[in-house]
Design an enzyme around this catalytic site. Sequence first.
Site, short mmCIF file in Angstrom:
data_model
loop_
_atom_site.label_atom_id
_atom_site.label_comp_id
_atom_site.label_asym_id
_atom_site.label_seq_id
_atom_site.Cartn_x
_atom_site.Cartn_y
_atom_site.Cartn_z
N GLY A 1 38.37 100.66 36.52
CA GLY A 1 37.86 101.90 35.96
C GLY A 1 38.80 103.06 36.23
O GLY A 1 39.82 103.23 35.56
N GLY A 2 38.50 103.83 37.26
CA GLY A 2 39.25 105.06 37.55
C GLY A 2 40.76 104.89 37.58
O GLY A 2 41.49 105.74 37.05
N GLU B 1 26.71 100.16 34.05
CA GLU B 1 26.37 101.52 33.61
C GLU B 1 25.52 101.47 32.33
O GLU B 1 24.65 102.31 32.12
CB GLU B 1 27.65 102.35 33.43
CG GLU B 1 28.24 102.70 34.79
CD GLU B 1 29.74 102.92 34.81
OE1 GLU B 1 30.36 103.05 33.74
OE2 GLU B 1 30.30 102.96 35.93
N ASN C 1 39.04 99.81 31.90
CA ASN C 1 37.84 100.32 31.24
C ASN C 1 37.86 101.83 31.38
O ASN C 1 37.61 102.35 32.46
CB ASN C 1 36.60 99.70 31.90
CG ASN C 1 35.30 100.30 31.37
OD1 ASN C 1 35.31 101.04 30.38
ND2 ASN C 1 34.20 99.98 32.02
N TRP C 2 38.16 102.50 30.28
CA TRP C 2 38.30 103.96 30.35
C TRP C 2 36.95 104.67 30.39
O TRP C 2 36.90 105.89 30.57
CB TRP C 2 39.14 104.47 29.17
CG TRP C 2 40.62 104.24 29.35
CD1 TRP C 2 41.23 103.53 30.34
CD2 TRP C 2 41.67 104.74 28.51
NE1 TRP C 2 42.59 103.55 30.18
CE2 TRP C 2 42.89 104.29 29.06
CE3 TRP C 2 41.71 105.52 27.35
CZ2 TRP C 2 44.13 104.60 28.48
CZ3 TRP C 2 42.93 105.83 26.77
CH2 TRP C 2 44.13 105.37 27.34
N LYS C 3 35.87 103.94 30.17
CA LYS C 3 34.53 104.54 30.18
C LYS C 3 34.51 105.76 29.24
O LYS C 3 35.20 105.75 28.22
CB LYS C 3 34.10 104.87 31.61
CG LYS C 3 34.23 103.64 32.53
CD LYS C 3 33.59 103.80 33.88
CE LYS C 3 33.77 102.52 34.68
NZ LYS C 3 33.09 102.56 35.98
N SER D 1 36.45 99.59 42.32
CA SER D 1 37.41 100.27 43.21
C SER D 1 38.72 99.50 43.39
O SER D 1 39.31 99.52 44.48
CB SER D 1 36.76 100.60 44.56
OG SER D 1 35.69 101.51 44.38
N GLY E 1 33.45 102.90 41.53
CA GLY E 1 33.71 104.34 41.68
C GLY E 1 33.46 104.89 43.07
O GLY E 1 33.39 106.10 43.26
N HIS F 1 27.97 95.96 31.02
CA HIS F 1 28.43 96.75 32.18
C HIS F 1 27.22 97.36 32.89
O HIS F 1 26.24 97.75 32.24
CB HIS F 1 29.39 97.84 31.71
CG HIS F 1 30.12 98.48 32.85
ND1 HIS F 1 29.53 99.41 33.67
CD2 HIS F 1 31.37 98.29 33.33
CE1 HIS F 1 30.39 99.77 34.61
NE2 HIS F 1 31.52 99.11 34.42
N GLU G 1 31.28 92.70 39.03
CA GLU G 1 31.42 94.09 39.48
C GLU G 1 30.22 94.47 40.34
O GLU G 1 29.16 94.83 39.79
CB GLU G 1 31.48 95.04 38.27
CG GLU G 1 32.65 94.80 37.35
CD GLU G 1 33.04 96.05 36.59
OE1 GLU G 1 34.21 96.43 36.64
OE2 GLU G 1 32.15 96.68 35.97
P1 13P Z 1 36.19 101.72 39.28
O1 13P Z 1 37.48 100.95 39.21
O2 13P Z 1 36.34 103.17 38.94
O3 13P Z 1 35.45 101.47 40.54
O4 13P Z 1 35.25 101.15 38.08
C1 13P Z 1 35.08 99.80 37.97
C2 13P Z 1 34.40 99.51 36.68
O5 13P Z 1 33.23 99.82 36.50
C3 13P Z 1 35.20 98.88 35.62
O6 13P Z 1 34.39 98.44 34.59
#
Ligand code: 13P
Length: 252
Positions: A230-231, A95, A10-12, A209, A170, A93, A164
């Site tokens: 994510g990251g 967020e 997920n590149w956000k 993470s 993050g 999600h 999640e």
């Molecule tokens: P991280 O891997 O950066 O913690 O993010 C997880 C996430 O929200 C994937 O959708």
Amino acid sequence: MSQRPYIVGNWKMHGTRAMLTEARAIDRGAERLLKAEVAIAPPTTLIHAARREAGLIGIGAQDCHAAEGGPHTGDISAAMIRDAGADFVIVGHSERRQDHGESNTDVRAKAAAAIAAGLTVIVCVGETGAERDAGQAEAVVGAQMEGSLPAGEGVAERITVAYEPVWAIGTGRVPSIDDIAAMHRSIRDKLVALYGEAGAGVRILYGGSVKPDNAAEILSVKDVGGALVGGASLTAESFLGIVVAAAEAAST
Ligand code: 13P
């Protein structure tokens, strides 16, 4: 693991066209690692180009509107996402639940719209740190699933659930392996309660993470069918490190 592990990046809100080189490199890497199913959800602006660069991996969006079309300035329908070349969409999600006030009802409507448009859907659930500290994690996630997952014939086959924990996103903090196992068991039970036998086949991803150095342990947990990253999905090098771990977990 009975199914291939599903590793989704997920590149956000990261990425301009310069990042298409990473999409291409992920696609090339995935070609050598067929034991895992690999996908990325870039920003909407890159979906079409990413589809052209990457022929093997899945390409998805990070949200869609619940309506087929209409006066919704700035929004994008599931059919538009499909038309741009995507195969799936992430909905609910944390967020989006936080930044845009999305309720379980909103998430369910989006998931249903995506399925109606021919996409598969990753529905995200997860508790906050305060909810976990209060001993409410499984109850919160169970209620999110009841409210966010659409019902109906053939729906379970098009859905993936991503667990999640909000406090792990993050932050570099990850639940204990026992806590991941307990939550995924509880999600599996809820899926079977909601969908019957079809619920036993729904993939459940862990997200929060996930990195190349913890992926193997997390992916070896029963009922963890993959990861939502994510990251660590923003460079081909770290994302493929997770894909390698998944492919190895699938071989054992
Ligand atoms: P991280 O891997 O950066 O913690 O993010 C997880 C996430 O929200 C994937 O959708």
